[in-house]
Design a protein around this motif. Structure first.
Motif, PDB file in Angstrom:
ATOM      1  N   ARG A  94     -29.310 135.272 124.086  1.00  0.00           N
ATOM      2  CA  ARG A  94     -29.886 135.739 125.612  1.00  0.00           C
ATOM      3  C   ARG A  94     -31.035 136.249 125.675  1.00  0.00           C
ATOM      4  NH1 ARG A  94     -28.072 140.851 128.501  1.00  0.00           N
ATOM      5  NH2 ARG A  94     -28.577 140.262 130.481  1.00  0.00           N
ATOM      6  N   PRO A  95     -32.089 134.987 125.611  1.00  0.00           N
ATOM      7  CA  PRO A  95     -33.482 135.561 125.798  1.00  0.00           C
ATOM      8  C   PRO A  95     -33.944 135.257 127.051  1.00  0.00           C
ATOM      9  CG  PRO A  95     -33.028 132.938 125.398  1.00  0.00           C
ATOM     10  CD  PRO A  95     -31.674 133.600 125.162  1.00  0.00           C
ATOM     11  N   GLU A  96     -35.115 135.957 127.492  1.00  0.00           N
ATOM     12  CA  GLU A  96     -35.513 136.130 128.573  1.00  0.00           C
ATOM     13  C   GLU A  96     -36.857 135.084 128.596  1.00  0.00           C
ATOM     14  OE1 GLU A  96     -38.753 138.925 130.462  1.00  0.00           O
ATOM     15  OE2 GLU A  96     -37.016 140.191 130.057  1.00  0.00           O
ATOM     16  N   LEU A  97     -36.755 134.152 129.614  1.00  0.00           N
ATOM     17  CA  LEU A  97     -37.950 133.159 129.704  1.00  0.00           C
ATOM     18  C   LEU A  97     -39.028 133.802 130.311  1.00  0.00           C
ATOM     19  CD1 LEU A  97     -38.816 130.260 129.542  1.00  0.00           C
ATOM     20  CD2 LEU A  97     -38.112 130.010 131.938  1.00  0.00           C
ATOM     21  N   VAL A  98     -40.291 133.549 129.404  1.00  0.00           N
ATOM     22  CA  VAL A  98     -41.505 134.312 130.125  1.00  0.00           C
ATOM     23  C   VAL A  98     -42.485 133.036 130.394  1.00  0.00           C
ATOM     24  CG1 VAL A  98     -43.709 135.336 129.227  1.00  0.00           C
ATOM     25  CG2 VAL A  98     -41.516 136.071 128.420  1.00  0.00           C
ATOM     26  N   GLY A  99     -42.445 131.896 130.007  1.00  0.00           N
ATOM     27  CA  GLY A  99     -43.117 130.855 130.390  1.00  0.00           C
ATOM     28  C   GLY A  99     -42.650 129.655 129.577  1.00  0.00           C
ATOM     29  N   ALA A 100     -42.642 128.377 130.179  1.00  0.00           N
ATOM     30  CA  ALA A 100     -42.322 127.211 129.600  1.00  0.00           C
ATOM     31  C   ALA A 100     -43.083 125.826 130.048  1.00  0.00           C
ATOM     32  CB  ALA A 100     -40.770 126.837 130.206  1.00  0.00           C
ATOM     33  N   GLU A 101     -43.457 124.780 129.020  1.00  0.00           N
ATOM     34  CA  GLU A 101     -44.131 123.678 129.384  1.00  0.00           C
ATOM     35  C   GLU A 101     -45.621 123.937 129.941  1.00  0.00           C
ATOM     36  OE1 GLU A 101     -43.468 120.938 128.176  1.00  0.00           O
ATOM     37  OE2 GLU A 101     -41.503 121.534 127.492  1.00  0.00           O
TER      38      GLU A 101
END
Length: 246
Positions: A94-101
């Protein structure tokens, strides 16, 4: 810049297996077009890596959509095991997205690269994820891998991302790279998944910077170290053996 001598043996093995497994077809092809048969066998490794790279790219796209909370609906049967395993990861961690790509950019050392994700996860005292987010919060640089195994050089890659100076987003905006508590790789195959910690400490980053300098040597400096001849023979010597052969 890392030597990879195993690739030569791997490519030879793929070529040999293709030749043995399709021997009648290769014989027929060689009878009509010898060079075509040679090219067919020679391209075995390239075709394999192209197929795997295409699957990896599609899986990465799927993972980004899922981590952003998008309903992806039905996916291609080849991707279904990857979707299932990634959703299991999301439920278990259950991670929290901080940034991607986004792009990690180093002004100081002149390198850049696109990273997969920055995730905030919660861990207990044994560093196990707590999906109810009751543990301590940590910020991780995370990479998705769909290869057959996870390899040590992923640590070099991730240490470079995490130690870059800033992040450049798709809209062109720039912000400082945050401080990370660590890194992890999510290894997903058609059969299983695993979330593994990865070292990105100063020692590992130091090895990356060494390879970065080797890159500069290989692409730039090595081409400058040998100058024009200060003196040379006035004409080429022709030996008696060469004259008789002519």
């Amino acid at each position: 810049m890392l030597p990879k001598p195993f690739l030569q043996h791997w490519a030879a093995k793929l070529t040999a297996e293709l030749a043995v497994d399709s021997l009648p077809f290769v014989e027929q092809m060689a009878a009509r077009d010898r060079q075509g048969a040679v090219d067919y066998l020679k391209g075995a490794a390239r075709r394999y890596t192209t197929i795997r790279a295409d699957l990896g790219s599609k899986a990465h796209d799927l993972f980004e959509r899922l981590i952003r909370g998008e309903d992806v609906g039905r996916v291609h049967p080849d991707l279904e095991p990857y979707r299932k395993h990634f959703e299991e990861f999301l439920a278990a961690v259950r991670p929290e997205l901080v940034g991607a790509e986004d792009v990690a950019w180093s002004d100081q050392h002149e390198y850049a690269g696109s990273f997969d994700a920055m995730l905030r996860v919660w861990l207990d005292d044994d560093n196990r994820p707590t999906p109810d987010r009751s543990g301590r919060s940590v910020l991780l640089m995370v990479d998705w891998k769909t290869s057959k195994d996870t390899y040590a050089d992923v640590a070099l890659q991730m240490s470079a991302y995490a130690n870059a100076d800033r992040i450049i987003s798709a809209d062109g905006s720039s912000r400082p790279m945050p401080e990370f508590d660590g890194a992890a790789v999510l290894h997903v195959t058609a059969d299983q998944w695993a979330f593994k910690p990865v070292r990105i400490d100063p020692e590992v980053y130091g090895y990356f910077l060494t390879l970065r300098k080797v890159f500069t040597w290989d692409r730039e400096v090595s081409k400058t170290v040998i100058g024009k001849a200060l003196a040379a023979s006035s004409k080429k010597i022709v030996t008696g053996t060469q004259r008789r052969a002519g």
